[in-house]
Write a protein that holds these residues in place. Sequence first.
Motif: not given
Length: 309
Positions: A266-290
């Motif tokens: 929300d604070l970042k101005e300009g060009k940005k994208m956001l992806r929130l994965f349902d699965k994955g503990a801390h730092a596990m987004s890639f491991n759980e959703n490669p």
Amino acid sequence: MKRRFLYITGIIGSIYTAILTLLGYHAANRLMFMKLKDHDLIVRREIIAKRFDEHWYETVRKEDFWVNSPNEYRLRAVFLQPLETTRTMIICHGVTENKINSIKYARLFERLGFNSVIYDHRRHGDSGGKTTSFGFYEKVDLHAIVSAVRNRIGSRALLGIHGESMGAATTILYAGEFEEDADFYIADCPFSDFSKQILHILRTSTPFRTSMTLRVANLFLKIRDGYTTSLISPREAIQNIKKPMLFIHSMEDRFILPEMTKELYDLKEGKKMLRLFDKGAHAMSFNENPEEYEQEVLRFLHHFGFTDA
């Protein structure tokens, strides 16, 4: 009676102060000298999970090099060059990890047409440095790494930075403070404010639920390592970043809450994208959703014109 009351009160106050001082000192020690994961353990973990191919790593074209940090130690880096291209990613690992943990991302970016530079943060892996500072000194190190990589690939080559956890916070702190010499950033599960993050850990993992322990710890951090947690604030740095940024987090993360990434987005101005994965503990987004993770990165690159795919 009154004198006795004052005497007892003074003793209780002295004991409280002594306990608080010990807790603050211990907390500062834990931060500066956080126990690192064993190198062989990381290698075994990544091999078993099929995220690290030893044969590929041994045979891929690469350059091992050292970068002198302005903080007066050397940083160990490896320039992985499986492709004939100048398109390059710098990958920043999280706290307690090392550059081996970054190889899974190097392989991802290889599939997307990039070579990669992996490196060890200060006090991690083969790099020098006596303490961990969660981005305060690491951002200066990253600036030195970026300069060294630019010297190798040229000023016009496409350069991105991917950071995970502390590496993501370091990426934001670097981009917000220094003249941006990268073309885009990917921040995976960063904290938005380090003081807030430490208080979250204290309140969820220890019996010390007040901010007083942190205040005393900050006194020791300032004396012993030259900074306080209030100076590590990606939420302030993010407002200076103009280049495109992809924010990633997992909703199951209880160590660094996904609300922190939402705040940064929300604070970042300009060009940005956001992806929130349902699965994955801390730092596990890639491991759980490669597969989904890779597709999201590809979508980001394509959306902002960094690939023709």
